[in-house]
Design a protein around this motif. Structure first.
Motif, mmCIF file in Angstrom:
data_model
loop_
_atom_site.group_PDB
_atom_site.id
_atom_site.type_symbol
_atom_site.label_atom_id
_atom_site.label_comp_id
_atom_site.label_asym_id
_atom_site.label_seq_id
_atom_site.Cartn_x
_atom_site.Cartn_y
_atom_site.Cartn_z
ATOM 1 N N LEU A 43 1.030 -9.768 30.557
ATOM 2 C CA LEU A 43 1.152 -11.865 30.875
ATOM 3 C C LEU A 43 1.597 -12.192 32.399
ATOM 4 O O LEU A 43 3.128 -12.055 32.427
ATOM 5 C CB LEU A 43 1.129 -13.318 30.120
ATOM 6 N N PHE A 52 -12.016 -9.669 28.883
ATOM 7 C CA PHE A 52 -11.437 -9.619 31.079
ATOM 8 C C PHE A 52 -12.718 -9.067 32.006
ATOM 9 O O PHE A 52 -13.884 -8.982 31.260
ATOM 10 C CB PHE A 52 -10.900 -8.137 30.383
ATOM 11 N N GLY A 79 0.628 3.229 33.742
ATOM 12 C CA GLY A 79 0.736 3.806 32.065
ATOM 13 C C GLY A 79 1.753 2.728 31.060
ATOM 14 O O GLY A 79 2.178 2.921 30.477
ATOM 15 N N ARG A 112 1.755 -1.754 29.299
ATOM 16 C CA ARG A 112 0.763 -1.906 28.524
ATOM 17 C C ARG A 112 0.589 -3.512 29.655
ATOM 18 O O ARG A 112 1.084 -3.974 30.636
ATOM 19 C CB ARG A 112 1.658 -3.015 28.149
ATOM 20 N N PRO A 113 -0.592 -4.578 29.523
ATOM 21 C CA PRO A 113 -1.145 -5.106 30.201
ATOM 22 C C PRO A 113 0.467 -6.477 30.344
ATOM 23 O O PRO A 113 0.526 -6.607 28.783
ATOM 24 C CB PRO A 113 -1.961 -5.732 29.752
ATOM 25 N N PHE A 120 -5.788 -8.341 35.791
ATOM 26 C CA PHE A 120 -7.089 -8.324 34.965
ATOM 27 C C PHE A 120 -7.146 -10.281 34.909
ATOM 28 O O PHE A 120 -5.990 -10.423 34.564
ATOM 29 C CB PHE A 120 -6.926 -8.199 34.123
ATOM 30 N N TYR A 153 -3.341 -11.005 33.947
ATOM 31 C CA TYR A 153 -2.582 -10.072 33.200
ATOM 32 C C TYR A 153 -2.133 -9.364 34.444
ATOM 33 O O TYR A 153 -2.718 -8.832 35.172
ATOM 34 C CB TYR A 153 -3.275 -9.428 32.094
ATOM 35 N N GLN A 162 -0.712 -5.097 34.686
ATOM 36 C CA GLN A 162 -0.384 -3.884 33.844
ATOM 37 C C GLN A 162 -0.444 -2.595 35.478
ATOM 38 O O GLN A 162 -1.236 -2.499 36.021
ATOM 39 C CB GLN A 162 -1.922 -2.852 33.673
ATOM 40 N N LYS A 185 -12.474 -6.508 35.237
ATOM 41 C CA LYS A 185 -12.728 -4.795 35.431
ATOM 42 C C LYS A 185 -11.678 -4.767 35.241
ATOM 43 O O LYS A 185 -11.401 -3.386 35.683
ATOM 44 C CB LYS A 185 -13.734 -3.917 36.608
#
Lengths: 111, 118
Positions: A46, A101, A41, A43-44, A89, A36, A38, A103
């Motif tokens: 894919l 996930f 600010g 959203r993650p 991630f 993912y 991100q 870190k």
């Protein structure tokens, strides 16, 4: 349960260079590995995923490799651009229907 | 089609108050997940729903946290007696289905609710 380690935590590259982010997992039963992205600010999202029956998958400038024997998988971004700057991630799914996930890796691409 | 939505987008509350966060998954998605993301940190799993039941509540940090899902759709995450350490972004995700009891489907995230406990 599953444990996912991700390295490096931060990565700074020059525009046009390649970037590689590596993850290891602990549960040999894991068989789905998404990545993912991100942005600050947001959203993650894919960007690519790989299942255990495949060793490599590529989508334009990004690719993921999986080594099930060693229990590690990597994200490769070629010809990096400033808009690739974000937190990435990795994740792995164990046998209990939940993703674990890493870190995260903060990637900074300098023009 | 519409993605995962969450409300409110932002919530500022006082320590000790209860808050309720809402997630609307993508229509038809049977699996729903709640995560917490503290500033500059990774994604901390809280709870997972398959339909209306929660097979995995292992991530809930304390008994002040609870969640429910009704009608196989909307979910609410409730935090009672909020503490300052509860301040974080609460993300919801949904996925289409499970396969043989193992979820192998892509999770789609909502925009999150930014919670600040003063």
């Amino acid at each position: 349960g599953e444990n996912v380690e991700q390295h490096p935590s931060t990565l700074s590259v020059q525009e046009g260079d390649s970037a590689v982010i590596k993850c290891t997992y602990s549960d040999s039963a894991s068989n789905y590995f998404p990545w993912y992205k991100q942005e600050l600010g947001k959203r993650p999202q894919l960007i690519i995923d790989i299942r255990s029956n495949v060793g490599e998958k590529k989508d334009q400038r990004i690719a993921v490799t999986l080594n099930k024997t060693a229990k590690h998988f990597s994200l490769h971004i070629t010809e990096t651009q400033p808009e690739d700057s974000a937190v990435y991630f990795c994740a792995a799914i164990d046998g209990y229907s939940t993703l674990t996930f890493g870190k995260g890796t903060m990637l900074l691409v300098s023009p | 089609g519409a993605g995962v939505s969450q409300s409110p987008s932002n919530k500022v509350t006082e320590k000790g108050k209860d808050v309720e966060l809402r997630c609307d998954p993508i229509s038809g998605h049977t699996a729903l997940y709640w995560y917490r993301q503290s500033l500059g940190q990774g994604l901390e799993f809280l709870i997972y729903f398959q339909g209306n039941s929660a097979p995995d509540k292992s991530g809930l940090p304390s008994d002040r946290f609870s969640a429910e899902r009704t009608g196989g759709s909307v979910s609410t995450l409730t935090i009672q007696r909020t503490q300052q350490e509860d301040s974080a972004v609460y993300l919801c995700a949904s996925s289409l289905k499970t396969s043989g009891g193992i979820n192998q489907e892509t999770q789609y995230f909502g925009p999150g609710t930014w919670l600040l406990v003063l």
